[in-house]
Design a protein around this motif. Structure first.
Motif, PDB file in Angstrom:
ATOM      1  N   LYS A 432       0.804  -1.214   0.000  1.00  0.00           N
ATOM      2  CA  LYS A 432       0.000   0.000   0.000  1.00  0.00           C
ATOM      3  C   LYS A 432       0.845   1.277   0.000  1.00  0.00           C
ATOM      4  O   LYS A 432       0.345   2.361   0.287  1.00  0.00           O
ATOM      5  CB  LYS A 432      -0.935   0.003   1.220  1.00  0.00           C
ATOM      6  CG  LYS A 432      -1.917  -1.154   1.229  1.00  0.00           C
ATOM      7  CD  LYS A 432      -2.837  -1.088   2.426  1.00  0.00           C
ATOM      8  CE  LYS A 432      -3.781  -2.285   2.453  1.00  0.00           C
ATOM      9  NZ  LYS A 432      -4.685  -2.247   3.614  1.00  0.00           N
ATOM     10  N   ARG A 433       2.104   1.139  -0.352  1.00  0.00           N
ATOM     11  CA  ARG A 433       3.017   2.282  -0.296  1.00  0.00           C
ATOM     12  C   ARG A 433       2.569   3.428  -1.215  1.00  0.00           C
ATOM     13  O   ARG A 433       2.536   4.597  -0.821  1.00  0.00           O
ATOM     14  CB  ARG A 433       4.423   1.803  -0.684  1.00  0.00           C
ATOM     15  CG  ARG A 433       5.532   2.820  -0.560  1.00  0.00           C
ATOM     16  CD  ARG A 433       6.829   2.198  -1.037  1.00  0.00           C
ATOM     17  NE  ARG A 433       6.697   1.692  -2.404  1.00  0.00           N
ATOM     18  CZ  ARG A 433       7.428   0.700  -2.903  1.00  0.00           C
ATOM     19  NH1 ARG A 433       8.321   0.090  -2.145  1.00  0.00           N
ATOM     20  NH2 ARG A 433       7.269   0.313  -4.150  1.00  0.00           N
ATOM     21  N   GLU A 434       2.201   3.096  -2.449  1.00  0.00           N
ATOM     22  CA  GLU A 434       1.786   4.134  -3.395  1.00  0.00           C
ATOM     23  C   GLU A 434       0.422   4.715  -3.012  1.00  0.00           C
ATOM     24  O   GLU A 434       0.182   5.909  -3.190  1.00  0.00           O
ATOM     25  CB  GLU A 434       1.750   3.580  -4.821  1.00  0.00           C
ATOM     26  CG  GLU A 434       3.122   3.459  -5.477  1.00  0.00           C
ATOM     27  CD  GLU A 434       3.985   2.356  -4.874  1.00  0.00           C
ATOM     28  OE1 GLU A 434       3.406   1.336  -4.417  1.00  0.00           O
ATOM     29  OE2 GLU A 434       5.223   2.515  -4.828  1.00  0.00           O
ATOM     30  N   LEU A 445       2.681  13.271   5.646  1.00  0.00           N
ATOM     31  CA  LEU A 445       3.744  12.569   4.914  1.00  0.00           C
ATOM     32  C   LEU A 445       5.089  13.266   5.082  1.00  0.00           C
ATOM     33  O   LEU A 445       6.122  12.614   5.262  1.00  0.00           O
ATOM     34  CB  LEU A 445       3.390  12.481   3.423  1.00  0.00           C
ATOM     35  CG  LEU A 445       2.438  11.359   3.007  1.00  0.00           C
ATOM     36  CD1 LEU A 445       2.062  11.530   1.545  1.00  0.00           C
ATOM     37  CD2 LEU A 445       3.056   9.991   3.236  1.00  0.00           C
ATOM     38  N   ALA A 446       5.082  14.587   5.037  1.00  0.00           N
ATOM     39  CA  ALA A 446       6.331  15.337   5.194  1.00  0.00           C
ATOM     40  C   ALA A 446       6.928  15.115   6.584  1.00  0.00           C
ATOM     41  O   ALA A 446       8.150  14.953   6.737  1.00  0.00           O
ATOM     42  CB  ALA A 446       6.081  16.825   4.955  1.00  0.00           C
ATOM     43  N   LEU A 447       6.069  15.082   7.596  1.00  0.00           N
ATOM     44  CA  LEU A 447       6.550  14.826   8.951  1.00  0.00           C
ATOM     45  C   LEU A 447       7.104  13.411   9.083  1.00  0.00           C
ATOM     46  O   LEU A 447       8.140  13.189   9.724  1.00  0.00           O
ATOM     47  CB  LEU A 447       5.415  15.042   9.955  1.00  0.00           C
ATOM     48  CG  LEU A 447       4.964  16.495  10.165  1.00  0.00           C
ATOM     49  CD1 LEU A 447       3.667  16.549  10.960  1.00  0.00           C
ATOM     50  CD2 LEU A 447       6.054  17.295  10.867  1.00  0.00           C
ATOM     51  N   ASN A 462      14.545  -1.347   6.481  1.00  0.00           N
ATOM     52  CA  ASN A 462      13.356  -1.662   5.689  1.00  0.00           C
ATOM     53  C   ASN A 462      13.107  -0.623   4.588  1.00  0.00           C
ATOM     54  O   ASN A 462      12.032  -0.020   4.515  1.00  0.00           O
ATOM     55  CB  ASN A 462      12.130  -1.794   6.593  1.00  0.00           C
ATOM     56  CG  ASN A 462      11.414  -3.108   6.368  1.00  0.00           C
ATOM     57  OD1 ASN A 462      11.871  -3.978   5.623  1.00  0.00           O
ATOM     58  ND2 ASN A 462      10.267  -3.266   7.001  1.00  0.00           N
ATOM     59  N   PRO A 463      14.099  -0.388   3.747  1.00  0.00           N
ATOM     60  CA  PRO A 463      13.935   0.626   2.696  1.00  0.00           C
ATOM     61  C   PRO A 463      12.801   0.288   1.741  1.00  0.00           C
ATOM     62  O   PRO A 463      12.516  -0.884   1.480  1.00  0.00           O
ATOM     63  CB  PRO A 463      15.288   0.619   1.980  1.00  0.00           C
ATOM     64  CG  PRO A 463      15.881  -0.714   2.278  1.00  0.00           C
ATOM     65  CD  PRO A 463      15.379  -1.089   3.641  1.00  0.00           C
ATOM     66  N   ALA A 464      12.141   1.303   1.232  1.00  0.00           N
ATOM     67  CA  ALA A 464      11.047   1.192   0.274  1.00  0.00           C
ATOM     68  C   ALA A 464       9.815   0.508   0.854  1.00  0.00           C
ATOM     69  O   ALA A 464       8.968   0.017   0.130  1.00  0.00           O
ATOM     70  CB  ALA A 464      11.494   0.473  -0.999  1.00  0.00           C
ATOM     71  N   ARG A 465       9.736   0.480   2.186  1.00  0.00           N
ATOM     72  CA  ARG A 465       8.500   0.075   2.855  1.00  0.00           C
ATOM     73  C   ARG A 465       7.880   1.317   3.491  1.00  0.00           C
ATOM     74  O   ARG A 465       8.584   2.205   3.938  1.00  0.00           O
ATOM     75  CB  ARG A 465       8.752  -0.967   3.940  1.00  0.00           C
ATOM     76  CG  ARG A 465       8.862  -2.406   3.423  1.00  0.00           C
ATOM     77  CD  ARG A 465      10.147  -2.635   2.760  1.00  0.00           C
ATOM     78  NE  ARG A 465      10.416  -4.061   2.512  1.00  0.00           N
ATOM     79  CZ  ARG A 465      11.540  -4.498   1.949  1.00  0.00           C
ATOM     80  NH1 ARG A 465      12.498  -3.649   1.605  1.00  0.00           N
ATOM     81  NH2 ARG A 465      11.714  -5.782   1.731  1.00  0.00           N
ATOM     82  N   VAL A 466       6.596   1.367   3.531  1.00  0.00           N
ATOM     83  CA  VAL A 466       5.786   2.449   4.093  1.00  0.00           C
ATOM     84  C   VAL A 466       5.942   3.709   3.258  1.00  0.00           C
ATOM     85  O   VAL A 466       4.992   4.199   2.659  1.00  0.00           O
ATOM     86  CB  VAL A 466       6.096   2.738   5.580  1.00  0.00           C
ATOM     87  CG1 VAL A 466       5.152   3.810   6.119  1.00  0.00           C
ATOM     88  CG2 VAL A 466       5.982   1.469   6.415  1.00  0.00           C
ATOM     89  N   LEU A 467       7.152   4.279   3.227  1.00  0.00           N
ATOM     90  CA  LEU A 467       7.405   5.514   2.468  1.00  0.00           C
ATOM     91  C   LEU A 467       8.127   5.204   1.164  1.00  0.00           C
ATOM     92  O   LEU A 467       8.960   4.300   1.123  1.00  0.00           O
ATOM     93  CB  LEU A 467       8.239   6.490   3.296  1.00  0.00           C
ATOM     94  CG  LEU A 467       7.582   7.009   4.573  1.00  0.00           C
ATOM     95  CD1 LEU A 467       8.583   7.787   5.406  1.00  0.00           C
ATOM     96  CD2 LEU A 467       6.382   7.885   4.244  1.00  0.00           C
TER      97      LEU A 467
END
Length: 467
Positions: A432-434, A445-447, A462-467
């Motif tokens: 659901k990242r996108e 999102l910025a915070l 955990n790169p490329a997860r959540v954000l």
């Protein structure tokens, strides 16, 4: 790379590092949607070993995927297919370190299986109420990293609400010793809440101190047939009015979900005739078995009189109660056996749920004839698992490929119009990242990105997860 692996091996030993061979159990997710390739699997046995692993990863700029029981549903705990990510599996860290009966708290390591935490609390005469279908294999660290919900959120809250303190290893290998048993501590920012629900992107949870509760004197379970979702919502209001905090579970299952269980798992008995909606209720009474039964019977009788209940069955013993719950918890297994499906773990205000389901069911039927909605979940706290299966005779994988994006848009737009959330308890992960990027408030999102940069500037966790 060889220097890195050599240093890991020297620190963790043979039992603590898996390189090569069959690593499928660590590389593939439970839903079989994500299949990755790990550089290696680190299996530390202590917090100090986790810290040593993270220091080495920071030194060598090595991305890390923290992992518990690998039972997640959004692809957040399995590596990508690059072969350059280290899986950090905490299954060997499974000790219950201490139980404080007077303080009603328990401290356990992150790899402790949820069912074992429950059993340790029960042995001490107390209750750890977090409960979900995967409790025989999911772990406490994963429960906290995803802020797991489950079947008793209505009474006890999510994993976050049950946590008093954490022990966390940072991206640079430092240890935060935050295992407080305090219920009040206003000494600055609450770092505990920062790491809970962060899905391993900010730090590695290695242990936690959790709240315990008194064991109920009696726990009763019932099934109730309802003619509509509006009737089930009315029954929820009645149950809250009659039972108050004794109401610990209120689950709903639509006709299609139980029909799927009947097809895929025909050995499971279904005590009530098929209804449009079936409700599973649980009462946990602190007074007595007699009081619990009187409340439950009065509640169901009132439901019958008011027309919100068509039929009901109260479990007569522990075995029947377990069978009722097993029926509810077997819906995901039946779906897995039937093939890939489009899952939606959504939350809405309870007052908006019936309208959402009526509108979205109709929109999906108009979109594609024969589509099947498997709708079940935790009505008491507004969380539905609104899952969509292919029409009969249509290949599930092909259906997913052709229709997932359009169906997600249809469902999530309807959720958003009603002020709901696209993830109630499963998390964001990769799946659901996108969607999060497109739908989350831009300031929020910025915070979130600022916090990630501050705690993990090299983007190793955990790169490329959540954000």
């Amino acid at each position: 790379m060889s220097d890195f692996l050599g240093a890991l091996h020297e620190r963790l030993g043979e039992a603590g590092l898996l390189v090569g061979g069959d690593l499928a159990a660590y590389e593939n997710d439970w839903r079989k949607r994500y299949a990755g390739k790990a550089l290696a699997v680190a299996r530390p046995a202590s917090t100090e070993e986790v810290a040593a692993v993270m220091r080495l990863c920071h030194e060598h700029r090595m991305p890390v995927v923290p992992q518990g029981g690998n039972t997640g549903l959004v692809g957040g705990s399995t590596p990508d297919d690059s072969g350059r990510q280290l899986v950090l599996n905490l299954a060997r860290m499974k000790r219950v370190r201490s139980i404080d009966v007077v303080n009603a708290s328990l401290t356990a390591e992150a790899g402790c299986v949820l069912a074992d935490v429950q059993a340790a609390a029960a042995q001490a005469g107390l209750l750890f109420p977090l409960s979900l279908a995967a409790e025989g294999s999911c772990t406490l660290g994963g429960n906290l990293a995803t802020n797991a919900g489950g079947t008793q959120v209505l009474r006890y809250g999510n994993a976050r609400d049950l946590c008093l303190g954490l022990e966390v290893v940072t991206a640079t290998g430092e240890i935060w010793h935050g295992l407080s048993g305090l219920r009040k501590d206003n000494t600055g920012y609450d770092l505990r809440d920062l790491f809970i629900g962060s899905e391993g992107t900010l730090g590695v949870i290695t242990a936690a101190t959790m709240k315990l509760h008194p064991q109920p004197r009696e726990r009763l379970t019932a099934l109730a047939a309802c003619a509509s979702l509006d009737a089930a919502v009315a029954l929820l209001g009645l149950a809250r009015e009659r039972a108050g905090d004794a109401l610990t579970g209120f689950e709903v299952m639509n006709r299609a979900s139980l029909a799927l269980v009947a097809r895929e798992l025909p050995q499971l008995a279904q005590p009530l005739p098929a209804a449009e909606w079936t409700v599973l209720l649980e009462l946990s009474d602190a007074e007595s078995a007699e009081h619990a039964r009187a409340v439950f019977e009065g509640l169901l009788e009132a439901g019958l009189e008011r027309g919100s209940v068509q039929d009901a069955a109260i479990a007569q013993n522990i075995q029947q109660a377990k069978a009722f719950w097993h029926l509810r918890e077997s819906i995901p297994l039946a779906q897995a056996q039937a093939g890939l499906n489009i899952k939606h773990d959504i939350s809405l205000p309870v007052s908006a749920i019936a309208g959402f389901v009526a509108e979205t069911d109709a929109a999906l039927a108009a979109y594609l004839s024969g589509i099947e909605v498997i709708d079940f979940g935790h009505l008491g706290d507004g969380n539905l698992h609104y899952n969509v299966q292919a029409p009969a005779g249509v290949d599930p994988a092909g259906f997913l490929l052709a229709h997932e994006a359009a169906i997600n848009e249809l469902v999530y737009d309807a959720v958003q119009r009603r002020g709901g959330s696209i993830s109630a308890e499963h998390g964001i992960g990769r799946l659901k990242r996108e969607e999060l990027a497109a739908r989350k408030d831009p300031t929020a999102l910025a915070l979130m990105r600022a916090i990630k940069r501050a705690l993990d500037p090299l983007d190793l966790l955990n790169p490329a997860r959540v954000l």
